[in-house]
Design a protein around this motif. Structure first.
Motif, short mmCIF file in Angstrom:
data_model
loop_
_atom_site.label_atom_id
_atom_site.label_comp_id
_atom_site.label_asym_id
_atom_site.label_seq_id
_atom_site.Cartn_x
_atom_site.Cartn_y
_atom_site.Cartn_z
N MET A 1 45.59 33.63 47.19
CA MET A 1 45.15 34.44 48.27
C MET A 1 43.90 33.40 48.58
N TYR A 2 44.18 33.17 47.63
CA TYR A 2 42.54 31.33 48.68
C TYR A 2 43.25 31.14 49.75
N LYS A 3 44.66 30.24 49.71
CA LYS A 3 44.61 29.28 50.01
C LYS A 3 45.23 30.71 51.60
N GLU A 4 45.93 31.32 51.35
CA GLU A 4 45.63 32.84 52.47
C GLU A 4 44.90 32.75 53.12
N GLY A 5 43.11 32.56 53.53
CA GLY A 5 42.17 33.22 53.61
C GLY A 5 41.85 34.26 53.17
N LYS A 6 42.30 34.95 51.86
CA LYS A 6 41.47 35.77 51.90
C LYS A 6 40.67 36.28 51.29
N ILE A 7 40.61 34.46 50.07
CA ILE A 7 39.20 34.96 49.33
C ILE A 7 38.23 33.58 50.17
N ARG A 8 37.22 33.32 49.50
CA ARG A 8 36.48 32.38 50.49
C ARG A 8 36.68 30.88 49.41
N ALA A 9 36.13 31.74 47.90
CA ALA A 9 35.74 31.35 46.48
C ALA A 9 36.24 31.95 45.32
N LEU A 10 36.69 30.82 44.58
CA LEU A 10 37.52 31.58 42.90
C LEU A 10 36.69 31.43 42.01
N GLY A 11 36.13 32.07 40.81
CA GLY A 11 35.96 31.61 40.14
C GLY A 11 35.82 33.07 38.80
N VAL A 12 35.22 32.94 37.63
CA VAL A 12 35.97 33.66 36.40
C VAL A 12 33.87 34.15 36.31
N SER A 13 34.67 35.44 34.83
CA SER A 13 33.35 35.82 34.53
C SER A 13 33.91 36.15 32.92
N ASN A 14 32.59 35.62 32.24
CA ASN A 14 32.86 36.52 30.65
C ASN A 14 33.28 35.30 30.32
N LEU B 1 37.38 47.94 50.48
CA LEU B 1 35.89 47.54 50.94
C LEU B 1 35.56 47.46 52.18
N GLY B 2 37.19 47.30 53.12
CA GLY B 2 37.12 47.50 54.27
C GLY B 2 36.60 45.86 55.20
N LEU B 3 37.61 45.44 54.19
CA LEU B 3 36.97 43.84 54.96
C LEU B 3 38.25 43.08 54.54
N ASP B 4 38.19 41.95 55.41
CA ASP B 4 39.08 40.85 55.75
C ASP B 4 39.58 39.55 54.58
N TYR B 5 38.40 39.53 54.71
CA TYR B 5 38.53 38.80 53.66
C TYR B 5 37.17 38.93 52.33
N ILE B 6 37.25 38.39 50.64
CA ILE B 6 36.30 38.41 49.64
C ILE B 6 35.79 37.24 49.81
N ASP B 7 34.09 36.99 49.90
CA ASP B 7 33.50 36.08 49.46
C ASP B 7 34.25 35.31 48.24
N LEU B 8 33.84 35.62 47.90
CA LEU B 8 34.00 34.80 45.92
C LEU B 8 35.04 36.65 45.44
N TYR B 9 36.03 35.51 44.46
CA TYR B 9 36.37 36.58 43.59
C TYR B 9 36.55 36.01 42.29
N LEU B 10 36.40 36.25 41.18
CA LEU B 10 36.19 36.64 39.83
C LEU B 10 36.87 37.06 38.94
N ILE B 11 37.40 36.22 37.73
CA ILE B 11 38.10 37.24 36.83
C ILE B 11 37.33 37.63 35.63
N HIS B 12 37.27 39.21 36.00
CA HIS B 12 36.04 39.95 35.33
C HIS B 12 35.99 39.79 33.54
N TRP B 13 37.22 39.65 33.14
CA TRP B 13 37.16 39.02 31.27
C TRP B 13 38.48 37.87 31.53
#
Ligand code: A2P
Length: 297
Positions: A138-151, A101-113
């Motif tokens: 990775m959330y605690k390291e500031g690489k992700i701002r929020a965590l979630g799931v999908s499906n 992505l070329g980013l320093d952080y992801i806003d929301l990261y999801l378990i896809h399945w």
């Protein structure tokens, strides 16, 4: 319900998510995705949804940079794929997504399945918990701002909630007129999760439905606008997708009308239409392992 394009939903950790996102599933890597993401941002979208399995994260990143919109004004979601399950692999997967992505952080990261009992009867719960520990690191390291799931459904969600230190903030599920899995949606809401709708237009399959077309005509809107508005009136966050700038724009113009309670009930009671047939326990993820955009197949 949100009142304007880019009004926000608030997650369980206070992070705010622009209320209509732009989806990129099945948008081919390369120029198409780059142009689409740029155009979506220029059309006013501030929330972009991609996934490692979509194979287009690098082009999503390129589109973001090309748009000239500031990074901090854009909310970027990506998803963890099934081949990256487990603690160590998850950490690597986040790093790879960030690099692509070329980013320093992801806003929301999801378990896809979810990993499920049918495919991994002895250790599915542990596998999901190990993956989640990677998310939390990775959330605690500031690489992700929020965590979630999908499906996810209750059988996968309840154990994860027990095992998680940081509770999942989002469940992204198939949700559109003709397929709402309302019981699951209500359950997730009761856990304080925000629900996001993938395929809010039923991947286009519900757009010719006579009931929806009739309702659209009555309000002087397109069928796609009725679908997006229907999702929002259920307090679910839609992620409509179009490769055409004029449709991107019109899909977000849903704040000058309201679907009546009566019409909402009519849509709620539509027969099943446009359902992909993908359920966690049927492990569609298995079928999707190695999935690549059509032009690469
Ligand atoms: P296109 O990219 O040619 O616009 P979903 O968001 O449920 O995944 O649906 C995406 C599908 O719906 C795509 O095939 C997209 O085609 C089509 N689509 C998106 N917006 C509209 C619209 N306003 N009118 C008609 N079709 C649309």
């Amino acid at each position: 319900m949100i009142k304007n394009f880019n009004d926000t939903f608030t997650l369980n950790n206070g992070v705010k998510v622009p209320g209509i996102g732009y989806g990129t599933w099945q948008t081919p890597d390369g120029d198409v995705t780059r142009n689409c993401v740029r155009e979506a941002l220029l059309a006013g979208y501030r929330h972009i949804d991609t996934a490692s399995a979509y194979g287009n994260e690098a082009s999503v990143g390129a589109g973001i940079r090309e748009s000239g919109v500031k990074r901090e004004d854009i909310f970027v979601t990506t998803k963890h794929w099934v081949v990256d399950r487990g603690y160590e692999k998850t950490i690597k997967a986040v790093e790879t997504s960030l690099e692509l992505l070329g980013l320093d952080y992801i806003d929301l990261y999801l378990i896809h399945w979810p990993c499920v009992a049918r495919t991994n009867p002895n250790d599915w719960r542990q596998i999901n918990a190990d993956t989640w520990r990677g998310f939390e690191k990775m959330y605690k390291e500031g690489k992700i701002r929020a965590l979630g799931v999908s499906n996810f459904r209750k059988p996968q969600l309840d154990p994860l909630f027990e095992d998680a230190e940081i509770k999942p903030a989002v469940n992204q599920v198939e949700f559109h007129p003709g397929y709402t899995q309302m019981e699951n949606v209500e359950y997730c809401k009761s856990l304080g999760m925000v629900i996001e709708a993938w395929s809010p237009l039923g991947s286009g399959a519900v757009l010719a439905d006579p009931l929806l077309c009739g309702i659209a005509e009555k309000y002087g809107k397109s069928t796609a606008q009725v679908c997006v508005r229907y999702v929002l009136q259920h307090d679910v966050l839609p992620l409509p997708k179009s490769t055409k700038p004029e449709r991107m724009k019109s899909n977000s113009e849903v704040f000058d009308f309201e679907i009546s309670e009566e019409d909402m009930k009519l849509i709620d009671s539509m027969p099943e239409t446009g359902f992909t047939g993908w359920l966690p326990q049927d492990a569609p993820a298995d079928a999707l392992v190695g999935w690549r955009p059509p032009e690469e197949q």
